[in-house]
Design a protein around this motif. Structure first.
Motif, mmCIF file in Angstrom:
data_model
loop_
_atom_site.group_PDB
_atom_site.id
_atom_site.type_symbol
_atom_site.label_atom_id
_atom_site.label_comp_id
_atom_site.label_asym_id
_atom_site.label_seq_id
_atom_site.Cartn_x
_atom_site.Cartn_y
_atom_site.Cartn_z
ATOM 1 N N SER A 197 0.846 -1.186 0.000
ATOM 2 C CA SER A 197 0.000 0.000 0.000
ATOM 3 C C SER A 197 0.885 1.240 0.000
ATOM 4 O O SER A 197 1.844 1.327 0.770
ATOM 5 C CB SER A 197 -0.920 0.009 1.227
ATOM 6 O OG SER A 197 -1.758 1.146 1.217
ATOM 7 N N ARG A 198 0.589 2.160 -0.899
ATOM 8 C CA ARG A 198 1.356 3.399 -1.051
ATOM 9 C C ARG A 198 2.843 3.132 -1.274
ATOM 10 O O ARG A 198 3.701 3.846 -0.797
ATOM 11 C CB ARG A 198 1.152 4.297 0.164
ATOM 12 C CG ARG A 198 -0.310 4.688 0.344
ATOM 13 C CD ARG A 198 -0.462 5.823 1.310
ATOM 14 N NE ARG A 198 -1.849 6.259 1.339
ATOM 15 C CZ ARG A 198 -2.268 7.393 1.882
ATOM 16 N NH1 ARG A 198 -1.394 8.213 2.415
ATOM 17 N NH2 ARG A 198 -3.536 7.705 1.873
ATOM 18 N N GLY A 199 3.106 2.072 -2.000
ATOM 19 C CA GLY A 199 4.478 1.749 -2.365
ATOM 20 C C GLY A 199 5.267 1.023 -1.308
ATOM 21 O O GLY A 199 6.450 0.711 -1.508
ATOM 22 N N LYS A 200 4.652 0.741 -0.168
ATOM 23 C CA LYS A 200 5.350 0.065 0.918
ATOM 24 C C LYS A 200 4.808 -1.344 1.119
ATOM 25 O O LYS A 200 3.597 -1.560 1.076
ATOM 26 C CB LYS A 200 5.197 0.863 2.217
ATOM 27 C CG LYS A 200 5.834 2.246 2.178
ATOM 28 C CD LYS A 200 5.638 2.977 3.497
ATOM 29 C CE LYS A 200 6.276 4.355 3.458
ATOM 30 N NZ LYS A 200 6.079 5.101 4.742
ATOM 31 N N VAL A 201 5.723 -2.290 1.346
ATOM 32 C CA VAL A 201 5.318 -3.663 1.636
ATOM 33 C C VAL A 201 4.882 -3.721 3.101
ATOM 34 O O VAL A 201 5.697 -3.594 4.010
ATOM 35 C CB VAL A 201 6.467 -4.658 1.372
ATOM 36 C CG1 VAL A 201 6.031 -6.077 1.740
ATOM 37 C CG2 VAL A 201 6.911 -4.604 -0.080
ATOM 38 N N LEU A 202 3.592 -3.928 3.308
ATOM 39 C CA LEU A 202 3.055 -3.973 4.667
ATOM 40 C C LEU A 202 3.104 -5.380 5.245
ATOM 41 O O LEU A 202 3.175 -5.549 6.470
ATOM 42 C CB LEU A 202 1.607 -3.465 4.678
ATOM 43 C CG LEU A 202 1.360 -2.061 4.113
ATOM 44 C CD1 LEU A 202 -0.087 -1.657 4.350
ATOM 45 C CD2 LEU A 202 2.313 -1.049 4.728
ATOM 46 N N TYR A 203 3.051 -6.367 4.373
ATOM 47 C CA TYR A 203 3.057 -7.764 4.821
ATOM 48 C C TYR A 203 3.600 -8.621 3.696
ATOM 49 O O TYR A 203 3.313 -8.382 2.519
ATOM 50 C CB TYR A 203 1.643 -8.223 5.176
ATOM 51 C CG TYR A 203 1.547 -9.665 5.630
ATOM 52 C CD1 TYR A 203 1.613 -9.993 6.973
ATOM 53 C CD2 TYR A 203 1.413 -10.691 4.703
ATOM 54 C CE1 TYR A 203 1.540 -11.316 7.401
ATOM 55 C CE2 TYR A 203 1.342 -12.014 5.112
ATOM 56 C CZ TYR A 203 1.408 -12.320 6.458
ATOM 57 O OH TYR A 203 1.349 -13.625 6.873
ATOM 58 N N GLN A 204 4.399 -9.639 4.060
ATOM 59 C CA GLN A 204 4.857 -10.594 3.058
ATOM 60 C C GLN A 204 5.304 -11.879 3.736
ATOM 61 O O GLN A 204 5.866 -11.847 4.830
ATOM 62 C CB GLN A 204 5.976 -10.009 2.191
ATOM 63 C CG GLN A 204 7.257 -9.694 2.909
ATOM 64 C CD GLN A 204 8.283 -10.798 2.791
ATOM 65 O OE1 GLN A 204 8.074 -11.764 2.070
ATOM 66 N NE2 GLN A 204 9.386 -10.641 3.501
ATOM 67 N N ASP A 205 5.010 -13.004 3.102
ATOM 68 C CA ASP A 205 5.365 -14.295 3.679
ATOM 69 C C ASP A 205 6.196 -15.147 2.715
ATOM 70 O O ASP A 205 6.161 -16.365 2.763
ATOM 71 C CB ASP A 205 4.109 -15.065 4.103
ATOM 72 C CG ASP A 205 3.148 -15.325 2.947
ATOM 73 O OD1 ASP A 205 3.545 -15.140 1.775
ATOM 74 O OD2 ASP A 205 2.004 -15.734 3.207
ATOM 75 N N LEU A 206 6.941 -14.487 1.816
ATOM 76 C CA LEU A 206 7.761 -15.225 0.870
ATOM 77 C C LEU A 206 9.186 -14.699 0.868
ATOM 78 O O LEU A 206 9.447 -13.564 1.269
ATOM 79 C CB LEU A 206 7.171 -15.147 -0.540
ATOM 80 C CG LEU A 206 7.170 -13.800 -1.249
ATOM 81 C CD1 LEU A 206 7.148 -14.001 -2.741
ATOM 82 C CD2 LEU A 206 5.958 -12.980 -0.849
ATOM 83 N N ASP A 207 10.106 -15.547 0.400
ATOM 84 C CA ASP A 207 11.500 -15.132 0.273
ATOM 85 C C ASP A 207 11.621 -14.067 -0.803
ATOM 86 O O ASP A 207 10.896 -14.091 -1.809
ATOM 87 C CB ASP A 207 12.388 -16.328 -0.098
ATOM 88 C CG ASP A 207 12.405 -17.382 1.000
ATOM 89 O OD1 ASP A 207 12.188 -16.996 2.159
ATOM 90 O OD2 ASP A 207 12.625 -18.558 0.690
ATOM 91 N N LYS A 208 12.560 -13.146 -0.610
ATOM 92 C CA LYS A 208 12.721 -12.054 -1.565
ATOM 93 C C LYS A 208 13.084 -12.537 -2.965
ATOM 94 O O LYS A 208 12.805 -11.866 -3.951
ATOM 95 C CB LYS A 208 13.781 -11.075 -1.065
ATOM 96 C CG LYS A 208 13.335 -10.261 0.143
ATOM 97 C CD LYS A 208 14.337 -9.189 0.493
ATOM 98 C CE LYS A 208 13.830 -8.333 1.658
ATOM 99 N NZ LYS A 208 14.768 -7.252 2.010
#
Length: 374
Positions: A197-208
């Motif tokens: 949201s708004r260019g920011k990762v707020l949540y993620q559950d995977l490897d980069k």
């Protein structure tokens, strides 16, 4: 009373007894006939389902439809557990492939009104749609830069789209990404994949280094859909996005070949973009006999292509499917418990920059969240 007087009564009782026995005998014969007819009909239905091309097609359609519900296990009674596992794996492989082709679409925003008498295009418009098995709506958002991703207000619990629309001061909203949903009774707080949201990762559950199937928008309002790593999404300047699949249109062509590949009939939500930049949200009601059974992905793809979509992707559907406009639910959600609590929604604003969207997952890792605890 004399014997002569009793005789007519005795004969009457015998006659009634014979009639009663005859009635029960006829009823017994009728039950036998109906039972035999039922067995024959069941045998005929089974023979049609398992030994004819049309029956096999219907059987797999029914299995695909069950796969999209909380009753997935029932599909094994139609096609067997081994075939069910193959079917699910084949769909996943197909969905992965559908997200691979490079997207080259460009948007050309229309110029402003040429005369003072021209009316400005509505930001949001909603039209009802219907097909052979479904009823639903298409919401068109003329300016894609007015869309932001809404998230829940409090830790540990998702939020209804109606509540998000009201709390953020949005004009309209549609459910977005998927979430962990134990026994289809999850609290709607743990997203699957990424939330941006708004260019920011707020949540993620995977490897980069791993990719995910994303559905979202970049800073200019161009829709992004397909397989991307977090680094690629950063380079693309993604503004809003969630994980979901499959992408169903890319570079103006549909990727779902036919109804047989349409992943069963269900309530659906999908997002697409036209060449002029306007965003199309398709919301299809389902699981409501007599009103709307639902649509497959081929139906949804056709709806979007007919309206000029050059890129489109599936969003979370089923009992999560909901469209809110003007503070009211427009469609008829299929959830027996009413509107569901969700982790994300695409929201439309007159002034999106005025909306405050703090990160409710800040400091939380996927393992910190109990998706079943309310």
């Amino acid at each position: 009373m004399t014997l002569a007087q009793l005789a007519p009564r005795t004969q009457a009782r015998k006659k009634r007894s014979r009639k009663k026995r005859g009635f029960f005998a006829s009823l017994f014969r009728l039950c036998l006939m109906l039972g035999a007819a039922g067995i024959v009909a069941a045998g005929g239905l089974a023979a049609w389902l398992f030994y004819t091309p049309s029956g096999n097609e219907y059987r797999y359609l029914a299995a695909d439809t069950l796969i999209t519900t909380q009753h997935r296990i029932w599909a094994k009674y139609l096609i067997g557990q081994e075939e069910l596992d193959k079917r699910v794996a084949a769909y996943q492989q197909s969905f992965d492939k559908m997200g691979q082709e490079a997207d080259h679409h460009e948007i050309v925003r229309p110029a402003g009104s040429s005369t003072a008498s021209d009316k400005p295009k509505e930001l949001v418009s909603v039209e009802p749609i219907s097909g052979k098995s479904y009823k639903g709506f298409v919401m068109t958002v003329s300016d894609p830069t007015k869309i932001r991703l809404g998230i829940p207000a409090a830790k540990g619990k998702g939020e209804k789209v109606t509540s998000m629309v009201k709390r953020y001061g949005a004009i309209a909203g549609v459910n977005a990404g998927g979430f962990a949903d134990p026994n289809w009774k999850g609290n709607g707080f743990q997203p699957i994949g990424v939330v941006i949201s708004r260019g920011k990762v707020l949540y993620q559950d995977l490897d980069k280094s791993k990719s995910t199937q994303i559905v979202g928008l970049d800073k200019s309002g161009k829709m992004i859909a397909g397989h991307y790593t977090l680094k690629q999404l950063e380079d693309l300047g993604i503004q809003e996005g969630v994980t979901f699949q499959p992408r169903i249109i890319v570079n103006g062509k549909g990727l779902v070949k036919n109804h047989a590949d349409g992943w069963g009939i269900a309530p659906r939500t999908a997002m697409g973009q036209k060449a002029d930049g306007s965003i199309l949200f398709v919301v299809i009601d389902g699981r409501q006999p007599g009103y709307s059974i639902g649509a497959d992905l081929y139906d949804v793809q056709k709806i979007l292509l007919d309206r000029g979509a050059v890129i489109a992707a599936n969003l979370d559907g089923g009992s999560s499917t909901v469209l809110v406009n003007g503070g009211e639910i427009v469609n008829n959600p299929s959830s027996q418990h009413g509107e569901r609590y969700l982790p994300t929604a695409f929201l439309v604003f007159d002034d999106p920059d005025a909306a405050s969207i703090p990160n409710v997952w800040q400091g939380l890792k996927p393992g910190d969240i109990d998706a079943s605890k309310w």
